[in-house]
Design an enzyme around this catalytic site. Structure first.
Site, PDB file in Angstrom:
ATOM      1  N   TYR A  54       1.766   8.516   8.395  1.00 42.52           N
ATOM      2  CA  TYR A  54       1.416   7.091   8.505  1.00 42.52           C
ATOM      3  C   TYR A  54       2.615   6.315   9.009  1.00 42.52           C
ATOM      4  CZ  TYR A  54      -0.179   2.380   7.440  1.00 42.52           C
ATOM      5  OH  TYR A  54      -0.544   1.062   7.543  1.00 42.52           O
TER       6      TYR A  54
ATOM      7  N   ASP B 264      10.950   7.961  11.129  1.00 42.65           N
ATOM      8  CA  ASP B 264      10.402   6.841  10.363  1.00 42.65           C
ATOM      9  C   ASP B 264      10.848   6.946   8.905  1.00 42.65           C
ATOM     10  OD1 ASP B 264       8.934   4.857   9.168  1.00 42.65           O
ATOM     11  OD2 ASP B 264       6.988   5.499   9.971  1.00 42.65           O
TER      12      ASP B 264
ATOM     13  N   LYS C  23      10.382  -1.457   3.585  1.00 40.36           N
ATOM     14  CA  LYS C  23      10.349  -1.306   2.127  1.00 40.36           C
ATOM     15  C   LYS C  23      11.717  -1.595   1.470  1.00 40.36           C
ATOM     16  CE  LYS C  23       6.004   1.120   2.338  1.00 40.36           C
ATOM     17  NZ  LYS C  23       5.563   1.944   3.449  1.00 40.36           N
TER      18      LYS C  23
END
Ligand SMILES: *Cc1c(COP(=O)(O)O)cnc(C)c1O
Length: 441
Positions: A148, A243, A275
């Site tokens: 994702y 990522d 995050k």
């Protein structure tokens, strides 16, 4: 204890009102608790390792806003920094010292030269793809099934039938033409990568991978697999996009890279963060060496912009979070995470529930019915005993333990998870394990 800034007095009432005002009652789908069949609690406050809902129920929080709250909720240094920033003004749409300070902090932790801040991980990966395409003059992107990278069109592609065939839109509204530019291969599969590069010679701009796949539960790379990605991309003149939105500054002090690239002595071409880098505020980033990052406007031809990018209040939260995430914090998080993992395993073992713990540094997930081979890829993740999760989850929630409402999500421990919080988890696990054992398909 908390003043509740709401007229809602029950979670049911709050969520019914939410559903009448927002699609599915939420602003991000997983929050609707769809896969566990419950009304989600409506959260009004959080402190340390705990959340409080509109009914005044308190939960031990093992979601941590899906990762950002490494230090725990309302860490005094973060709260103070944010208050001070608010007092100076909310947004200037101009260059600020704190953007540079956060950039310098990241540069002191990881081998990057330049970083551009954006507001969401979705923007960060979208921009990374654009830079990779701008750098190579190629169109195609390779991603892994179950990986994702946010919700931009090109990254919502799913595997078609057969390896290295063209992909299908992963969502209504994604055009077939866009999906076809993303090739989806199974994780941990060297052969599939060799084939995709052979099938599309000099057409692949980049391989994008999570630093450790963590959005289908954790999937550990097989030894050498990430190094192989570095090697095969280099061999074919493609970029490696790494990522770290979920793993960065969390899995280890140097993120997922600390588990593979760093010990093996290699770096990716582009990094994305999110995050933890914002400590709970909307901050994300794309980074790399000076050469590749100079392709971005205003220096280069790859356009990217953001009205609220580098927002001063958000930068303050990021700086306070990263600068307080010292060795002791990571040791505390690692220690608490190991204790909780062990408790989960012991409780499930005691009830004879077959499972495997999937671990990436301090982050972990639990997969049911997978102990024979663990979870190597998306196929394994999907083929676990998913039906055991909802009863396990419901039992934990009833006992005041808040884990992510999907078996494909991770457990996030913070530095605020002290012995008292861990004891509460320990008390709740046996009944949850019983519920998982009793579950039927
Ligand atoms: C969360 C996540 C994203 C998307 O970030 P948003 O801020 O939700 O847009 C991208 N990549 C990974 C690996 C993530 O976990």
């Amino acid at each position: 204890m908390t003043d509740q800034p709401t007229s809602f007095t029950s979670n049911q009432q709050a969520f019914r009102a939410a559903e009448a005002a927002m699609p599915g009652g939420v602003n991000s789908p997983v929050r609707a608790f769809g896969s566990v069949g419950l009304t989600p609690p409506s959260i009004v406050s959080a402190r340390g390792a705990y959340l409080t809902d509109v009914e005044g129920n308190e939960y031990v929080d093992l979601v941590g806003s899906w990762g950002p709250m490494l230090l725990g909720h309302q860490h005094p240094a973060v709260v103070e920094a944010v208050h001070a920033a608010v007092d100076r003004g909310l947004s200037f749409g101009a260059s600020t010292p704190d953007e540079t300070h956060l950039a310098e902090l990241v540069k002191s932790i990881l081998p990057i030269d330049r970083i551009r801040f954006v507001s969401t991980g979705t923007e960060a990966t979208m921009t990374a793809l654009r830079i990779a395409r701008g750098a190579t003059g190629r169109d195609l992107i390779v991603k892994f099934a179950g990986g994702y990278h946010g919700h931009s069109d090109g990254l919502l592609a799913s595997a078609g039938s057969g390896v290295a065939t063209q992909s299908l839109p992963g969502s209504a509204g994604v055009t077939a033409a866009v999906a076809a530019q993303t090739l989806v291969v199974p994780f941990n599969d060297r052969q599939a990568l060799e084939e995709v590069f052979a099938d599309y010679p000099e057409q692949i701009a980049a391989v994008i991978t999570e630093a450790v796949p963590a959005n289908m539960g954790i999937v550990a790379p097989e030894p050498g697999f990430m190094g192989f990605l570095r090697e095969i991309t280099q061999r074919h003149g493609a970029k490696l996009i790494w990522d770290e939105v979920l793993t960065g500054f969390r899995a280890t002090p140097t993120g997922g890279w600390g588990l593979t690239g760093q010990p093996e002595g290699w770096t990716p071409d582009l990094w994305t963060f999110g995050k933890v880098i914002g400590g709970g505020m909307p901050v994300a980033a794309v980074a790399g060496n000076a050469e590749i990052m100079s392709l971005l406007s205003p220096l280069g031809p790859v356009y990217q912009a953001g009205t609220l990018s580098g927002n001063p209040v958000a930068m303050a939260a990021g700086i306070a979070t990263l600068s307080n995430a010292d060795e002791q914090v990571y040791q505390q998080v690692a220690h608490a995470s190991r204790q909780i993992q062990q408790l989960v395993s012991e409780a499930l073992d005691a009830e004879g529930v077959d499972h495997s713990l999937q671990v990436a540094g301090t982050i972990f997930s639990v997969a049911f019915g997978t102990s024979d081979h663990g979870v190597r890829n998306y196929h394994d993740a999907q083929n676990q005993e998913v039906f055991r999760f909802a009863p396990f989850f419901r039992s934990l929630l009833e006992q005041g333990i808040y884990i992510a409402p999907s078996v494909f999500e991770d457990w996030f421990v913070s530095a605020a998870h002290d012995q008292q919080a861990i004891d509460r988890i320990a008390e709740a696990l046996p009944a949850a394990a019983k519920a998982a054992a009793a579950a039927t398909e």
